[in-house]
Write a protein that holds these residues in place. Sequence first.
Motif, PDB file in Angstrom:
ATOM      1  N   GLU A  89     -11.220  12.044  23.505  1.00 58.56           N
ATOM      2  CA  GLU A  89     -11.465  13.256  22.724  1.00 58.56           C
ATOM      3  C   GLU A  89     -10.985  13.003  21.292  1.00 58.56           C
ATOM      4  O   GLU A  89      -9.783  12.846  21.052  1.00 58.56           O
ATOM      5  N   PRO A  90     -11.880  12.944  20.331  1.00 53.24           N
ATOM      6  CA  PRO A  90     -11.482  12.598  18.964  1.00 53.24           C
ATOM      7  C   PRO A  90     -10.588  13.654  18.325  1.00 53.24           C
ATOM      8  O   PRO A  90     -10.631  14.836  18.685  1.00 53.24           O
ATOM      9  N   LEU A  91      -9.794  13.224  17.360  1.00 51.35           N
ATOM     10  CA  LEU A  91      -8.865  14.095  16.658  1.00 51.35           C
ATOM     11  C   LEU A  91      -9.576  14.793  15.492  1.00 51.35           C
ATOM     12  O   LEU A  91     -10.243  14.136  14.694  1.00 51.35           O
ATOM     13  N   PRO A  92      -9.439  16.122  15.382  1.00 51.63           N
ATOM     14  CA  PRO A  92     -10.122  16.838  14.293  1.00 51.63           C
ATOM     15  C   PRO A  92      -9.805  16.285  12.911  1.00 51.63           C
ATOM     16  O   PRO A  92     -10.696  16.161  12.066  1.00 51.63           O
ATOM     17  N   GLY A  93      -8.534  15.948  12.675  1.00 52.85           N
ATOM     18  CA  GLY A  93      -8.173  15.433  11.363  1.00 52.85           C
ATOM     19  C   GLY A  93      -8.839  14.120  11.033  1.00 52.85           C
ATOM     20  O   GLY A  93      -9.150  13.843   9.870  1.00 52.85           O
ATOM     21  N   CYS A  94      -9.079  13.305  12.041  1.00 52.89           N
ATOM     22  CA  CYS A  94      -9.737  12.025  11.812  1.00 52.89           C
ATOM     23  C   CYS A  94     -11.239  12.183  11.597  1.00 52.89           C
ATOM     24  O   CYS A  94     -11.856  11.371  10.917  1.00 52.89           O
ATOM     25  N   GLN A  95     -11.800  13.227  12.182  1.00 50.04           N
ATOM     26  CA  GLN A  95     -13.240  13.408  12.088  1.00 50.04           C
ATOM     27  C   GLN A  95     -13.658  14.325  10.946  1.00 50.04           C
ATOM     28  O   GLN A  95     -14.844  14.606  10.761  1.00 50.04           O
ATOM     29  N   SER A  96     -12.690  14.774  10.157  1.00 50.45           N
ATOM     30  CA  SER A  96     -13.023  15.614   9.005  1.00 50.45           C
ATOM     31  C   SER A  96     -13.813  14.836   7.954  1.00 50.45           C
ATOM     32  O   SER A  96     -14.693  15.384   7.297  1.00 50.45           O
ATOM     33  N   THR A 115       0.819  -1.204   0.000  1.00 47.58           N
ATOM     34  CA  THR A 115       0.000   0.000   0.000  1.00 47.58           C
ATOM     35  C   THR A 115       0.860   1.264   0.000  1.00 47.58           C
ATOM     36  O   THR A 115       1.984   1.274   0.511  1.00 47.58           O
ATOM     37  N   THR A 116       0.315   2.336  -0.585  1.00 51.02           N
ATOM     38  CA  THR A 116       1.016   3.622  -0.578  1.00 51.02           C
ATOM     39  C   THR A 116       0.636   4.453   0.639  1.00 51.02           C
ATOM     40  O   THR A 116       1.175   5.541   0.828  1.00 51.02           O
ATOM     41  N   ASN A 117      -0.303   3.966   1.444  1.00 53.29           N
ATOM     42  CA  ASN A 117      -0.684   4.655   2.677  1.00 53.29           C
ATOM     43  C   ASN A 117       0.391   4.366   3.732  1.00 53.29           C
ATOM     44  O   ASN A 117       0.574   3.211   4.130  1.00 53.29           O
ATOM     45  N   PRO A 118       1.112   5.392   4.214  1.00 56.87           N
ATOM     46  CA  PRO A 118       2.239   5.138   5.129  1.00 56.87           C
ATOM     47  C   PRO A 118       1.849   4.389   6.395  1.00 56.87           C
ATOM     48  O   PRO A 118       2.574   3.485   6.830  1.00 56.87           O
ATOM     49  N   LEU A 119       0.729   4.758   7.009  1.00 56.39           N
ATOM     50  CA  LEU A 119       0.349   4.088   8.245  1.00 56.39           C
ATOM     51  C   LEU A 119      -0.107   2.658   7.989  1.00 56.39           C
ATOM     52  O   LEU A 119       0.272   1.736   8.717  1.00 56.39           O
ATOM     53  N   VAL A 120      -0.905   2.465   6.967  1.00 57.57           N
ATOM     54  CA  VAL A 120      -1.338   1.107   6.636  1.00 57.57           C
ATOM     55  C   VAL A 120      -0.126   0.246   6.300  1.00 57.57           C
ATOM     56  O   VAL A 120      -0.078  -0.944   6.636  1.00 57.57           O
ATOM     57  N   ALA A 121       0.878   0.843   5.655  1.00 54.80           N
ATOM     58  CA  ALA A 121       2.103   0.102   5.353  1.00 54.80           C
ATOM     59  C   ALA A 121       2.812  -0.335   6.635  1.00 54.80           C
ATOM     60  O   ALA A 121       3.366  -1.433   6.706  1.00 54.80           O
ATOM     61  N   LEU A 140      -3.207   1.366  16.894  1.00 63.43           N
ATOM     62  CA  LEU A 140      -4.407   0.590  16.602  1.00 63.43           C
ATOM     63  C   LEU A 140      -5.543   0.968  17.545  1.00 63.43           C
ATOM     64  O   LEU A 140      -6.709   1.043  17.140  1.00 63.43           O
ATOM     65  N   ALA A 141      -5.214   1.221  18.807  1.00 64.05           N
ATOM     66  CA  ALA A 141      -6.236   1.626  19.776  1.00 64.05           C
ATOM     67  C   ALA A 141      -6.864   2.955  19.372  1.00 64.05           C
ATOM     68  O   ALA A 141      -8.085   3.140  19.457  1.00 64.05           O
ATOM     69  N   THR A 142      -6.039   3.887  18.935  1.00 65.76           N
ATOM     70  CA  THR A 142      -6.569   5.181  18.494  1.00 65.76           C
ATOM     71  C   THR A 142      -7.428   5.016  17.254  1.00 65.76           C
ATOM     72  O   THR A 142      -8.474   5.673  17.111  1.00 65.76           O
ATOM     73  N   LEU A 143      -7.028   4.131  16.362  1.00 66.33           N
ATOM     74  CA  LEU A 143      -7.846   3.830  15.184  1.00 66.33           C
ATOM     75  C   LEU A 143      -9.220   3.328  15.610  1.00 66.33           C
ATOM     76  O   LEU A 143     -10.252   3.752  15.066  1.00 66.33           O
ATOM     77  N   TYR A 183      -9.951  13.868   2.659  1.00 68.54           N
ATOM     78  CA  TYR A 183     -10.280  13.673   4.075  1.00 68.54           C
ATOM     79  C   TYR A 183      -9.956  12.253   4.542  1.00 68.54           C
ATOM     80  O   TYR A 183      -9.616  12.038   5.705  1.00 68.54           O
ATOM     81  N   GLU A 184     -10.051  11.288   3.629  1.00 66.57           N
ATOM     82  CA  GLU A 184      -9.645   9.925   3.950  1.00 66.57           C
ATOM     83  C   GLU A 184      -8.141   9.892   4.260  1.00 66.57           C
ATOM     84  O   GLU A 184      -7.703   9.291   5.254  1.00 66.57           O
ATOM     85  N   ALA A 185      -7.342  10.558   3.414  1.00 69.91           N
ATOM     86  CA  ALA A 185      -5.896  10.620   3.658  1.00 69.91           C
ATOM     87  C   ALA A 185      -5.596  11.361   4.958  1.00 69.91           C
ATOM     88  O   ALA A 185      -4.686  10.983   5.706  1.00 69.91           O
ATOM     89  N   MET A 186      -6.360  12.404   5.231  1.00 67.04           N
ATOM     90  CA  MET A 186      -6.171  13.163   6.459  1.00 67.04           C
ATOM     91  C   MET A 186      -6.454  12.299   7.688  1.00 67.04           C
ATOM     92  O   MET A 186      -5.782  12.409   8.720  1.00 67.04           O
ATOM     93  N   PHE A 187      -7.446  11.427   7.572  1.00 68.55           N
ATOM     94  CA  PHE A 187      -7.768  10.528   8.675  1.00 68.55           C
ATOM     95  C   PHE A 187      -6.540   9.712   9.066  1.00 68.55           C
ATOM     96  O   PHE A 187      -6.138   9.671  10.229  1.00 68.55           O
ATOM     97  N   TRP A 188      -5.934   9.049   8.087  1.00 63.83           N
ATOM     98  CA  TRP A 188      -4.798   8.177   8.377  1.00 63.83           C
ATOM     99  C   TRP A 188      -3.584   8.978   8.846  1.00 63.83           C
ATOM    100  O   TRP A 188      -2.853   8.548   9.741  1.00 63.83           O
ATOM    101  N   ALA A 189      -3.384  10.150   8.233  1.00 70.72           N
ATOM    102  CA  ALA A 189      -2.220  10.971   8.603  1.00 70.72           C
ATOM    103  C   ALA A 189      -2.352  11.551  10.008  1.00 70.72           C
ATOM    104  O   ALA A 189      -1.340  11.870  10.650  1.00 70.72           O
ATOM    105  N   SER A 190      -3.570  11.673  10.495  1.00 67.94           N
ATOM    106  CA  SER A 190      -3.802  12.271  11.814  1.00 67.94           C
ATOM    107  C   SER A 190      -3.623  11.287  12.956  1.00 67.94           C
ATOM    108  O   SER A 190      -3.487  11.708  14.114  1.00 67.94           O
TER     109      SER A 190
END
Length: 201
Positions: free
Chosen positions: A87-94, A2-8, A20-23, A185-192
Amino acid sequence: MTTNPLVARIETGAAPRETLATLALEQHRVIPADRRAFLHLAQRPETTPEASVFFEFLAEGESMAGERLIAFAEACGVDETRLTSYEPLPGCQSYPAYVAWLALNANPTDVVLALTSNFAEWGAYCATIAAALREHYAFTEAACGFFDFFAEPSPELDEKAAAAVHAGRVNENLVRGYSSKLKHYEAMFWASLPTPAQGTP
């Protein structure tokens, strides 16, 4: 790969369990928010019967995914106290915030196309994560169920989406814009999601 850094990182077992817990915690907010947005879209007066069926199907799927998310969260060490105080992360909830905006403002048929344009990528991420949870994190089948659910192709969903698009009117320029923002926003979710230094998973 995958090209998604976190998923990689998850794919190779390099992501710590805290990530994973934060996810899991963020998905506990995303799933019910998307479900409400889909139900609103299904009930809007201008929504065609075919699109209503599509959005109701999506909402039902979110309910099923939410049930499966519980086992994943528990496997990550998330208890009820942490879940309710998180408290959820703004970038993940965008992403769900934009889905809610679409539910209120966009032509429902355009939303069908915009949403489905992102499903294949999300499904691929989930398939990668599900495999990694088994191989590197020793998660049970139940704990992998949330990702298995989204990784599995759904011909029925594809059929309902095609029927909805056929029955409505589409503005292709708007759809391209909506799809692009959803991907952003999907990319922002993973990056956050926080990625602490590598440790023992």
